[in-house]
Structures are given as C-alpha cells and as structure tokens.
Scaffold this active site. Sequence first.
Site: not given
Length: 502
Positions: A280, A355
């Site tokens: 990030k 996910r």
Amino acid sequence: MNFDAYKLIPGDFSPVPSLHAGDPVIDWVDAFAGVEAVAVLVGSDGDVPAELGLDREALARAGFTGAAGGTLLVPTGDGPLLVAVGAGALAELDQHALRDAAANATRATKGKSRFGLRIPDTELDAETLGRVVAEGVLLARYAFTPLKNGGAFTPLELVQVCAEGTDPVQAADGTGIGRINARATNIARDLCNAPPSHLTAVALAEVARELGERFGFEVQEFDREELIAMRCGGLLGVNAGSAQEPRMIKLHYAPPAKATGHLGLVGKGIMYDSGGVSLKPSDPMHLLMKMDMGGAASVLATFTALRDLGAGAEVTGFLMCTDNMPDGSAYKLGDVLTTRSGLTIEVKNTDAEGRLVMCDGLTLALEDEVDVVVDIATLTGAALMALGQLTAALLGNNQALVDAVRTSAASTDEQVWQLPLERKYRKQLDSDIADISNLGGKYAGATTAALFLEAFVGDTPWAHLDIAGTMQSDTDDVWRSKGATGFGTRTLIDLAQNFSRR
Ligand code: BES
Ligand code: ZN
Ligand code: ZN
C-alpha cells in the site's frame, strides 16, 4: 502470551480491556441522588423540564433550541452540574434518536463518573427505551486506554435514569439487553483498536478461548500445520510472507433447546494489511490497517452475546486470521493458490487478500451444512468510496437473507445499503491460467469482490457485509466513539437472535 521480547508488551496486557473494567450501574429512579451531573433531554418542542430553571426563551437566548446534537451547560450555584441536551422534535424521538440523545448526554458529562439522565415522554415501550439508553450510554463512554499512562478518560460508575411514566422493571430488562449488545460491541472495538503486534492471529485465538469459556461457546483453533492438512490454500497463501503464524478460529454456539436453524458466520481477520508485495502507498490509510480484522472481531464479539440473550439458533463462526506482509517468502503476483474448495485462484494483486482468506472460510461453513452463511469483511476501498463511513455495503445471492440482514441492521442503527450483485461483471475475474482471479476491473470494486466470494458459496443462501468504510470513525459521533466502531456486531447479534430456517 508469547510476544517478541523487543515489543516490551507488559505481561498483563489484555487486548480486551473493556471486559476487565467494572460494569457501570444503570438504575431507573424517580429522583436523582448522589450524582455529579444531571443531563436533561430537551425536545425542540414541548415542555422544558422545570429542573433546568429556564424557559424556552431563556434557553434560546443562550443558543440552545433543543435540536439534536446541541448541548448547553446551565450554571448553578451548587448541586450537580446541569446540562441541557437537545433531543430534536419529540414526535421523532424514536429508538435511534433516543440512543443518539443518550450518547450525546454521556459525552456532555464526560468528566463525571456518576450522572443522572432525564428523559422526556416518548412512544417507545419501556424495554426498547431501556435497551437504547444503555447502548447509547455504554457505547459513547468508551475509549481504548490500556497503553496510556494516565490521561483524561473517566470511566462510568453510575447512571441514574429518570423517565416518568416508564415501567422501571421493563426498562431494566431492556437495559440488560442493551448492556449485552454494548459489551459485545466494545469487545469488537477493543480488538480493532489493539495494535497489530499486540494482537496477532495467535493472540486472537487465545482471546477467543477466554471469551468462549466466559460466555458459553466452543472454540477450536487451527494452526499452520493443520491448515496445510486442510488445504486452506487461500489463508496459507496470504500468510506466506508473515513472521506470525495464521490461525483459523472456529466458534460454535449450541442453544439449550432444539435449534431453530443453523447460521454460519465468516469474518475477515487480517491482523495487519500492508498490501503484501502490492504494498500500500505510505499514507494515513496504512495506520488503519490494524483494523482489517474488524469482520473477525464482530463475529467473535457476536458469540459473547448469544447465550446471555438466549439465542435459539445454532451458530458456527469462522475467523480467518493472518497478517498480509511482504517478505522473501511472500506470495507473489502471478502465483496460483489452490483453495480448500478445489478452485484455483490466480493472484493478480496481493492487496486483494481479504477474498483469498474468506473463500476458505465460506467453504468450511458450507461443509458444516449451515442453512445460510453471512460473511463480514473490511473488504474493499470501493465500499468506502461509494457509501462513506456511515453505511456498509450489503450484497448476496438470496433476497430473503439480504432482507433479514437489512432488518437486523435497521433495528440497531448500523446502516447498510444493498449493492447489486451484477453478474455481467463476473468475467472481469476470469483468469487465463486458473479458475478465477482475485482482481476485477477498475470500477464496482465492492461488487466484483462479492462476485468472487459468490463463486465459493454454491446454492447456499449467502449475504456479504463489506464494512471497509464503517469499521472506524474519525470523530466521536453519537454512539460511534473515535476509532474502531465495532460495526456489524449488533446487526449480527440481532440476526442470530431472530434466525430461523425457513
Ligand atoms: N483491507 C483492504 C480494504 C480497505 C480499504 C479496508 C480501506 C478499509 C479501508 C483490502 O484488503 C484491500 O486492500 N482492497 C483493495 C482491493 C483491490 C486491490 C482490488 C482495495 O480496495 O483497494
Ligand atoms: Zn488488502
Ligand atoms: Zn485487507
């Protein structure tokens, strides 16, 4: 607890300090006695309680109209501090407005450990009134303080509530329920606010065991070796770059009588999301990624309420816990993970890790033959972009279940909004070399993430809550205290309480 020595984490540190603080007393009284402050709820219409010693005109001159959110400190010669707290239009003083007003009253008296609260006449039944007052008060007087030496936070000892015409016995029953809901929410907040190196996946499993013993549910934990044997390749893939072991934590609540149904809950437990190799950018968002286990926290917190509220359904929970870190051993873009379901996933972005851990949890829930499964995850920045910090995204493959989640959310003032599970976007997840890829296109990110999860639920009714936006609050805002919100806990508790197989 086996923490690395250099962190100098005190041996008595607990990631759930709210549990160890004394529970404030909430009494329903006819008159206040022994309090340091009295908060008087005043509507924007109707009578001004005599206690304030001022009429509406005098209040208005001081800039106080009774509008929701307004407060006015009323000078007194002696006796307890007196505060007028705006309750808004009295005809609109429903359970949510009253919860907010109780929270605002608690903030207006924040330096006091004992305060009185006067409530105007409402249409609410006594139990609901008792519940929302307790929730508003206990959620507003929350802070995560165990790592502060000193500080300004005053814990609450006593609240005396005066609500004329309200049956005190029924109100006290409601308070009991509100207390359980708030306690669970504050446990979830604690877990999210705890620093990521203080609360690893292994440490969370320890907390879960402690909570299970105390609140009457079963806890099983699965370590790396066991997860390999179970072929949970999604969770293991994300964990590959982490110095900390992963844990899958399985929770089980069995009701005392024949179960009304079997509810499965799956929570995203990324203890820290650095993005992995798809690191990030170094912006303030990084700081929030210790809360990327907010879904797991709210599932675990939900279990702390089930026995005490007498939930009639069987509930099984799966917390999918690991850090997501870059390292020489980390999973790479282009890697293909083999999940417990057998489906293979091409990794196109290691920051879409949620996910990858959730799919193994969904498969495990299905194997337990749950009637329905609800998952909760801080899954996508897209949910935050679309709906902001007050509203979570809700999607699912079964409208009746989605509606049940919506109803539960509406009863708790945790706002949700259904997004479409647009299957025409499913092809964005196609992979050239595996069954599915973990990355959709540029748009509708909350939907494509949900479509990914849908590939693992088969025909089982499934609903998905994306709480990336609602997991934390930038400010003290009514019952949301600054920092982690514990969002989803009260919705899931309500869902579990009302769940029955159709
Ligand atoms: N944990 C983040 C999502 C998130 C973002 C939570 C902001 C809370 C606040 C998640 O793992 C993530 O990084 N998602 C990516 C997915 C993308 C790479 C497809 C995102 O949303 O950018
Ligand atoms: Zn991520
Ligand atoms: Zn994440």
